[in-house]
Motif scaffolding. Structure first.
Motif, PDB file in Angstrom:
ATOM      1  N   HIS A  98       4.655  -3.976 -10.462  1.00 60.51           N
ATOM      2  CA  HIS A  98       5.292  -4.964  -9.578  1.00 60.51           C
ATOM      3  C   HIS A  98       6.441  -4.351  -8.780  1.00 60.51           C
ATOM      4  N   ARG A  99       6.237  -3.158  -8.264  1.00 64.05           N
ATOM      5  CA  ARG A  99       7.263  -2.498  -7.471  1.00 64.05           C
ATOM      6  C   ARG A  99       6.938  -2.491  -5.990  1.00 64.05           C
ATOM      7  N   ILE A 100       5.806  -3.092  -5.610  1.00 63.94           N
ATOM      8  CA  ILE A 100       5.450  -3.227  -4.202  1.00 63.94           C
ATOM      9  C   ILE A 100       5.720  -4.676  -3.817  1.00 63.94           C
ATOM     10  N   LYS A 101       6.747  -4.919  -3.048  1.00 64.08           N
ATOM     11  CA  LYS A 101       7.166  -6.281  -2.739  1.00 64.08           C
ATOM     12  C   LYS A 101       6.100  -7.061  -1.987  1.00 64.08           C
ATOM     13  N   LEU A 102       5.299  -6.365  -1.168  1.00 65.19           N
ATOM     14  CA  LEU A 102       4.312  -7.059  -0.348  1.00 65.19           C
ATOM     15  C   LEU A 102       3.234  -7.735  -1.177  1.00 65.19           C
TER      16      LEU A 102
ATOM     17  N   ASP B 104       3.296 -10.676  -5.906  1.00 66.97           N
ATOM     18  CA  ASP B 104       2.803 -11.918  -6.502  1.00 66.97           C
ATOM     19  C   ASP B 104       1.337 -11.838  -6.918  1.00 66.97           C
ATOM     20  N   THR B 105       0.562 -10.962  -6.285  1.00 67.16           N
ATOM     21  CA  THR B 105      -0.864 -10.868  -6.606  1.00 67.16           C
ATOM     22  C   THR B 105      -1.153  -9.894  -7.736  1.00 67.16           C
ATOM     23  N   ALA B 106      -0.199  -9.054  -8.089  1.00 68.65           N
ATOM     24  CA  ALA B 106      -0.428  -8.088  -9.166  1.00 68.65           C
ATOM     25  C   ALA B 106      -0.465  -8.799 -10.508  1.00 68.65           C
ATOM     26  N   PRO B 107      -1.433  -8.525 -11.358  1.00 68.09           N
ATOM     27  CA  PRO B 107      -1.501  -9.184 -12.667  1.00 68.09           C
ATOM     28  C   PRO B 107      -0.438  -8.671 -13.618  1.00 68.09           C
ATOM     29  N   VAL B 108      -0.108  -9.509 -14.581  1.00 71.64           N
ATOM     30  CA  VAL B 108       0.856  -9.130 -15.618  1.00 71.64           C
ATOM     31  C   VAL B 108       0.078  -8.522 -16.786  1.00 71.64           C
ATOM     32  N   LEU B 109       0.331  -7.252 -17.069  1.00 72.85           N
ATOM     33  CA  LEU B 109      -0.412  -6.531 -18.094  1.00 72.85           C
ATOM     34  C   LEU B 109       0.531  -6.048 -19.180  1.00 72.85           C
ATOM     35  N   ASN B 110       0.013  -6.022 -20.416  1.00 69.91           N
ATOM     36  CA  ASN B 110       0.795  -5.458 -21.522  1.00 69.91           C
ATOM     37  C   ASN B 110       0.768  -3.926 -21.484  1.00 69.91           C
ATOM     38  N   TYR B 111      -0.370  -3.358 -21.100  1.00 70.35           N
ATOM     39  CA  TYR B 111      -0.516  -1.898 -21.045  1.00 70.35           C
ATOM     40  C   TYR B 111      -1.082  -1.541 -19.672  1.00 70.35           C
ATOM     41  N   TYR B 112      -0.201  -1.338 -18.712  1.00 72.03           N
ATOM     42  CA  TYR B 112      -0.655  -1.039 -17.361  1.00 72.03           C
ATOM     43  C   TYR B 112      -1.191   0.380 -17.217  1.00 72.03           C
ATOM     44  N   TRP B 113      -0.983   1.242 -18.231  1.00 69.74           N
ATOM     45  CA  TRP B 113      -1.510   2.600 -18.144  1.00 69.74           C
ATOM     46  C   TRP B 113      -3.034   2.632 -18.252  1.00 69.74           C
ATOM     47  N   VAL B 114      -3.634   1.595 -18.842  1.00 69.96           N
ATOM     48  CA  VAL B 114      -5.098   1.582 -18.997  1.00 69.96           C
ATOM     49  C   VAL B 114      -5.790   1.524 -17.640  1.00 69.96           C
ATOM     50  N   PRO B 115      -5.480   0.541 -16.760  1.00 73.95           N
ATOM     51  CA  PRO B 115      -6.147   0.561 -15.455  1.00 73.95           C
ATOM     52  C   PRO B 115      -5.721   1.744 -14.578  1.00 73.95           C
TER      53      PRO B 115
END
Length: 218
Positions: free
Chosen positions: A198-202, A205-216
């Motif tokens: 969630h570091r791209i402001k544009l 809101d569309t980025a999903p909330v993940l517990n382990y974002y390293w997997v994708p």
């Protein structure tokens, strides 16, 4: 004899199901040959599609390379013009070259299958090599309009006369392609990291909330 055998006792869930009358049909006896034919046609069509793309690109590059006044002597749409020439004049040469490659590939698959079946008893009997490359033949077809056999002979003669250059260019090209792959993978990985954290402001809101974002990302 199924109920009288030890199969129901050894595996209570086993069942004896009806298949068909009269033993194997002609279709069942021909199933292996049909699968081999299916694989052969897959190789033939895939090689034809690859050859068509390579001849189209070679023709577009040639129209630029041999244009006396660039871009006045070039066609308005080089790729479409080259694609039309390939379909109109070189379909037979491309299909014939793809057929030769498909025959070699299907023989290689059969030998590798036999090697896999026999290597436990007799060791390895067939080595694996790099696939045949038809780039020189396809360039000759696209640039000079010659048939497959003539283009193949000329390409082989050209490669033998410049074998050192071919080896050097091949290694340099492989290295450049490797760098390109690293650049693409690295760029997509960095972009995915900023997206999922969630570091791209544009698109925050569309980025999903993940517990382990390293997997994708991986």
């Amino acid at each position: 004899t199924f109920n009288a055998s030890e199969a129901p006792w050894q595996c209570p869930d086993a069942q004896c199901l009806f298949a068909f009358y009269g033993g194997e049909s002609r279709y069942h006896r021909s199933l292996t040959a049909l699968q081999i034919f299916n694989l052969f046609m897959l190789f033939w069509l895939a090689n034809f599609a690859i050859a068509l793309g390579q001849v189209t690109l070679a023709g577009a590059f040639a129209s630029y390379y041999w244009a006396f006044r660039k871009p006045h002597d070039m066609p308005a749409f080089p790729l479409f013009s080259s694609f039309g020439r390939a379909l109109r004049y070189h379909t037979g040469s491309l299909a014939f070259g793809a057929l030769i490659l498909a025959i070699v590939q299907i023989i290689r698959v059969i030998l590798e299958y036999l090697d896999h079946r026999l290597k436990g008893a007799r060791g390895r009997t067939a080595g694996r090599g790099r696939g045949l490359r038809g780039d020189g033949q396809r360039d000759g077809i696209a640039i000079y309009g010659r048939n497959f056999c003539t283009s193949a002979r000329n390409a082989f003669s050209l490669l033998m006369r410049n074998i050192i250059r071919v080896v050097v260019l091949d290694k340099v090209t492989d290295f450049l392609l490797f760098l390109g792959k690293l650049l693409i993978v690295g760029g997509v990985g960095v972009l995915a990291f900023f997206f999922f954290t969630h570091r791209i402001k544009l698109v925050e809101d569309t980025a999903p909330v993940l517990n382990y974002y390293w997997v994708p990302i991986l």
